[in-house]
Design an enzyme around this catalytic site. Sequence first.
Site, mmCIF file in Angstrom:
data_model
loop_
_atom_site.group_PDB
_atom_site.id
_atom_site.type_symbol
_atom_site.label_atom_id
_atom_site.label_comp_id
_atom_site.label_asym_id
_atom_site.label_seq_id
_atom_site.Cartn_x
_atom_site.Cartn_y
_atom_site.Cartn_z
ATOM 1 N N ARG A 228 0.834 -1.190 0.000
ATOM 2 C CA ARG A 228 0.000 0.000 0.000
ATOM 3 C C ARG A 228 0.881 1.256 0.000
ATOM 4 O O ARG A 228 1.955 1.270 0.621
ATOM 5 C CB ARG A 228 -0.896 0.034 1.251
ATOM 6 C CG ARG A 228 -2.098 -0.896 1.181
ATOM 7 C CD ARG A 228 -3.131 -0.444 0.158
ATOM 8 N NE ARG A 228 -4.278 -1.315 0.089
ATOM 9 C CZ ARG A 228 -4.440 -2.326 -0.775
ATOM 10 N NH1 ARG A 228 -3.490 -2.598 -1.650
ATOM 11 N NH2 ARG A 228 -5.540 -3.042 -0.783
ATOM 12 N N HIS A 276 -0.300 0.266 -9.635
ATOM 13 C CA HIS A 276 -1.069 -0.634 -8.756
ATOM 14 C C HIS A 276 -1.623 -1.835 -9.554
ATOM 15 O O HIS A 276 -2.836 -2.065 -9.592
ATOM 16 C CB HIS A 276 -2.203 0.132 -8.062
ATOM 17 C CG HIS A 276 -2.726 -0.565 -6.835
ATOM 18 N ND1 HIS A 276 -3.144 0.097 -5.713
ATOM 19 C CD2 HIS A 276 -2.903 -1.884 -6.554
ATOM 20 C CE1 HIS A 276 -3.556 -0.768 -4.797
ATOM 21 N NE2 HIS A 276 -3.412 -1.988 -5.292
HETATM 22 P P1 NDP Z 1 -2.165 -11.421 5.092
HETATM 23 O O1 NDP Z 1 -3.130 -10.836 6.044
HETATM 24 O O2 NDP Z 1 -2.330 -12.821 4.647
HETATM 25 O O3 NDP Z 1 -0.679 -11.288 5.681
HETATM 26 C C1 NDP Z 1 -0.256 -10.171 6.381
HETATM 27 C C2 NDP Z 1 1.108 -10.450 7.002
HETATM 28 O O4 NDP Z 1 1.607 -9.232 7.564
HETATM 29 C C3 NDP Z 1 1.039 -11.480 8.137
HETATM 30 O O5 NDP Z 1 2.163 -12.325 8.083
HETATM 31 C C4 NDP Z 1 1.101 -10.604 9.385
HETATM 32 O O6 NDP Z 1 1.688 -11.229 10.498
HETATM 33 C C5 NDP Z 1 2.014 -9.486 8.906
HETATM 34 N N1 NDP Z 1 1.819 -8.276 9.724
HETATM 35 C C6 NDP Z 1 0.698 -7.558 9.919
HETATM 36 N N2 NDP Z 1 0.914 -6.544 10.755
HETATM 37 C C7 NDP Z 1 2.225 -6.615 11.111
HETATM 38 C C8 NDP Z 1 3.048 -5.860 11.973
HETATM 39 N N3 NDP Z 1 2.581 -4.807 12.658
HETATM 40 N N4 NDP Z 1 4.332 -6.241 12.116
HETATM 41 C C9 NDP Z 1 4.814 -7.311 11.454
HETATM 42 N N5 NDP Z 1 4.075 -8.088 10.614
HETATM 43 C C10 NDP Z 1 2.797 -7.738 10.452
HETATM 44 O O7 NDP Z 1 -2.133 -10.430 3.829
HETATM 45 P P2 NDP Z 1 -1.843 -10.795 2.299
HETATM 46 O O8 NDP Z 1 -0.544 -11.481 2.224
HETATM 47 O O9 NDP Z 1 -3.033 -11.454 1.692
HETATM 48 O O10 NDP Z 1 -1.774 -9.332 1.652
HETATM 49 C C11 NDP Z 1 -0.831 -8.375 2.078
HETATM 50 C C12 NDP Z 1 -1.157 -7.009 1.490
HETATM 51 O O11 NDP Z 1 -0.830 -6.956 0.096
HETATM 52 C C13 NDP Z 1 -2.629 -6.608 1.494
HETATM 53 O O12 NDP Z 1 -3.017 -6.138 2.760
HETATM 54 C C14 NDP Z 1 -2.697 -5.535 0.436
HETATM 55 O O13 NDP Z 1 -2.522 -4.268 1.012
HETATM 56 C C15 NDP Z 1 -1.517 -5.846 -0.477
HETATM 57 N N6 NDP Z 1 -1.941 -6.198 -1.835
HETATM 58 C C16 NDP Z 1 -1.511 -5.425 -2.894
HETATM 59 C C17 NDP Z 1 -1.850 -5.751 -4.184
HETATM 60 C C18 NDP Z 1 -1.326 -4.978 -5.341
HETATM 61 O O14 NDP Z 1 -1.765 -5.205 -6.471
HETATM 62 N N7 NDP Z 1 -0.394 -4.082 -5.164
HETATM 63 C C19 NDP Z 1 -2.724 -6.901 -4.482
HETATM 64 C C20 NDP Z 1 -3.105 -7.657 -3.310
HETATM 65 C C21 NDP Z 1 -2.734 -7.295 -2.033
HETATM 66 P P3 NDP Z 1 1.017 -12.547 11.177
HETATM 67 O O15 NDP Z 1 1.244 -13.665 10.169
HETATM 68 O O16 NDP Z 1 1.811 -12.722 12.393
HETATM 69 O O17 NDP Z 1 -0.430 -12.213 11.374
HETATM 70 C C1 OXD Z 2 -5.780 -5.776 -3.167
HETATM 71 C C2 OXD Z 2 -5.297 -4.871 -4.211
HETATM 72 O O1 OXD Z 2 -5.722 -5.443 -1.988
HETATM 73 O O2 OXD Z 2 -5.539 -5.138 -5.411
HETATM 74 O O3 OXD Z 2 -6.247 -6.887 -3.524
HETATM 75 O O4 OXD Z 2 -4.616 -3.897 -3.906
#
Ligand code: NDP
Ligand code: OXD
Length: 313
Positions: A228, A276
Amino acid sequence: MALLLHLNDVDEDLWAKRLKQKLSPYKIYRCGDKYNTSEINYILVWKPKENAFDGLNNLKAIMSLGAGVDALLAHKNLPNNVPIVRFVDDDLANCMSEYVISHVLMHHRLFSHYQNEQRAKLWQQYFPPPANQRNVGIMGLGELGLDAIKKLKPFNFNLFGWARSQKNIAGVKTYIGADEFNQFLSNIDILVNLLPLTKQTQGILNYHNFKKLRRVENFIPTIINAARGGHQNEADIIKALKDKTLGAASLDVFEVEPLPKTSRLWEMDNCYITPHIAAISNAQTGVNYFSKILIEHESGKPLPNLVDIKKGY
Ligand code: NDP
Ligand code: OXD
């Protein structure tokens, strides 16, 4: 059962057509259609407008077309106590891993450096070290982070990960929580951000943290942000690219999207900008995913991939 679609910035026609095929005889409405708000049990949203949830008093679930739910959780009129299901999908993970791998390899093989040499018509050979001497760190070890790690492994990079809760990933040194963050950063040559945007992670890609990355001969630390725009301080990225605190940055997301024409990032030599598109929710796999959840939930099964509202992801 009725499902309302409130999809902005995606091809809502296509999603509506496919969901109707898949979910018939359930009713599918688009927000411009005539419907009775009390008959809507599910809403599928992407970038919902302010009025998206008005009058929806019989919702069983809110479905997020995106994996990231930061904007949805910040919605002013988000109903309380309605479970939120987010998008979790192999195709999405594959796309993201492709983006991550292509940029990690590009930076590892010094393409940014060679692009500048090409412009100067210079023929000078520099060789990157073997991948097992290049340290790649993934922030966020969830659906996308774990897939990226799995697919980076065959290249033999030295892999590091950072998350909130304990992980045990073969061949990956993991660091947990704020206490271990600096230690994590101090190992990293190429830092990949796949965190959700929360209060804790906002602005994490900043100058102060860039300074903590590992410094080795012939490589300047580099960042890849595909999560993000709220994670990054763009003024800090520009400053860091200029003074060589960072060697390069691959950015798919921005503080303001679309990235304004006035942004100085557009002109930075070592900044790789994409609009994006790292991973787009696929209408075919997405329709299968949400339809299955809906049908199963109607038959009494629990909702999967629920957002933990307290954690913010
Ligand atoms: P998940 O919820 O599956 O994974 C999030 C990870 O981040 C987990 O391992 C979590 O830890 C870790 N995390 C969260 N908060 C913290 C913190 N404060 N400190 C350390 N680690 C933290 O998310 P996804 O993998 O599905 O997606 C990640 C992000 O990718 C989405 O939120 C979205 O913003 C972005 N995205 C972007 C896209 C694009 O096209 N650019 C497309 C799709 C997604 P824990 O495992 O311990 O809970
Ligand atoms: C998502 C994105 O969060 O596309 O899936 O950014």
